[in-house]
Design a protein around this motif. Structure first.
Motif, short mmCIF file in Angstrom:
data_model
loop_
_atom_site.label_atom_id
_atom_site.label_comp_id
_atom_site.label_asym_id
_atom_site.label_seq_id
_atom_site.Cartn_x
_atom_site.Cartn_y
_atom_site.Cartn_z
N GLY A 172 7.63 8.68 9.35
CA GLY A 172 8.83 7.85 9.48
C GLY A 172 8.54 6.38 9.22
O GLY A 172 9.34 5.67 8.59
N THR A 173 7.39 5.91 9.69
CA THR A 173 7.00 4.53 9.43
C THR A 173 6.75 4.31 7.94
O THR A 173 7.10 3.27 7.39
CB THR A 173 5.74 4.17 10.25
N VAL A 174 6.17 5.30 7.29
CA VAL A 174 5.94 5.21 5.83
C VAL A 174 7.28 5.04 5.12
O VAL A 174 7.45 4.16 4.27
CB VAL A 174 5.19 6.45 5.30
N ALA B 9 0.84 -1.20 0.00
CA ALA B 9 0.00 0.00 0.00
C ALA B 9 0.87 1.25 0.00
O ALA B 9 0.60 2.20 -0.73
CB ALA B 9 -0.92 0.00 1.21
N ALA B 10 1.93 1.26 0.81
CA ALA B 10 2.82 2.42 0.86
C ALA B 10 3.49 2.65 -0.49
O ALA B 10 3.59 3.79 -0.96
CB ALA B 10 3.86 2.24 1.97
N ARG C 88 2.89 5.89 -2.91
CA ARG C 88 4.02 6.76 -3.24
C ARG C 88 4.26 6.81 -4.76
O ARG C 88 4.32 7.86 -5.36
CB ARG C 88 5.28 6.25 -2.53
N TYR C 89 4.39 5.64 -5.38
CA TYR C 89 4.85 5.61 -6.77
C TYR C 89 3.74 5.59 -7.81
O TYR C 89 3.96 5.99 -8.95
CB TYR C 89 5.81 4.43 -6.99
N TYR C 90 2.55 5.13 -7.44
CA TYR C 90 1.45 5.17 -8.40
C TYR C 90 0.59 6.40 -8.20
O TYR C 90 0.27 7.11 -9.14
CB TYR C 90 0.59 3.90 -8.28
N GLU C 91 0.23 6.66 -6.93
CA GLU C 91 -0.61 7.81 -6.63
C GLU C 91 0.19 9.10 -6.50
O GLU C 91 -0.37 10.19 -6.57
CB GLU C 91 -1.41 7.57 -5.34
N GLY C 92 1.51 8.99 -6.24
CA GLY C 92 2.37 10.17 -6.12
C GLY C 92 2.13 10.99 -4.87
O GLY C 92 2.34 12.20 -4.87
#
Length: 168
Positions: free
Chosen positions: A143-145, A119-120, A124-128
């Motif tokens: 930080g956890t992300v 999900a992360a 990050r890379y698909y939804e930006g």
């Protein structure tokens, strides 16, 4: 947010439902699981919709609910399933085109990641989305992300290098 400003649930679902389904598919990597996770999240959100809207970003809440719904469903599945024995035979990959095969291989690798890491990475890379937005959706700290994404990418690199060694 004033009561007048709370978007109607049905209108919000019409407007954002397709995006939530895409997000669910990218997280689950399965259309049926995605539909179930989105449905579960929306069913849970409906009775609390006004409060969800007043508390902040309803889209972040629903996305987090989608991830949690899939994790819960997966845990229930694992508790009640039989463990198959591998037969050792590899499944043939379709040879439609090199690009599709590569894309499929990347998604297959991503599908091996734990749901939260996947999900992360998707956010990050698909939804930006930035770390703060991802953290809000996943219900954790920025930080956890970063840690989840770092672990996911390290895992993908390792698995990719092992796959390349096997091919050679």
């Amino acid at each position: 947010m004033e009561a007048d400003e709370v978007p109607r649930f049905e209108a919000w679902v019409r407007e954002r439902g397709a995006a939530m389904l895409r997000f669910g598919y990218l997280v689950t990597r399965d259309q049926g699981r995605a539909e179930e996770a989105v449905q579960d999240a929306l069913v849970a959100a409906y009775p609390r919709w006004a409060r969800i809207c007043r508390q902040g970003d309803p889209e972040a809440y629903v996305r987090r609910s989608i991830v949690n719904a899939d994790i819960s469903r997966w845990r229930r599945f694992l508790r009640h399933r039989e463990t198959p024995i591998e037969d050792g035979a590899e499944k043939p990959t379709p040879d439609h085109a090199a690009g599709l095969a590569e894309q499929d291989a990347v998604w297959a690798l991503c599908a091996t990641l734990p749901t939260r890491q996947r999900a992360a990475v998707v956010l990050r890379y698909y939804e930006g989305l930035p770390d703060a937005a991802i953290a809000e959706i996943l219900g954790c700290t920025a930080g956890t992300v970063r840690s989840q994404i770092h672990r996911a990418l390290a895992t993908l690199r390792t698995r990719l290098s092992v796959a390349e060694e096997v091919e050679a």
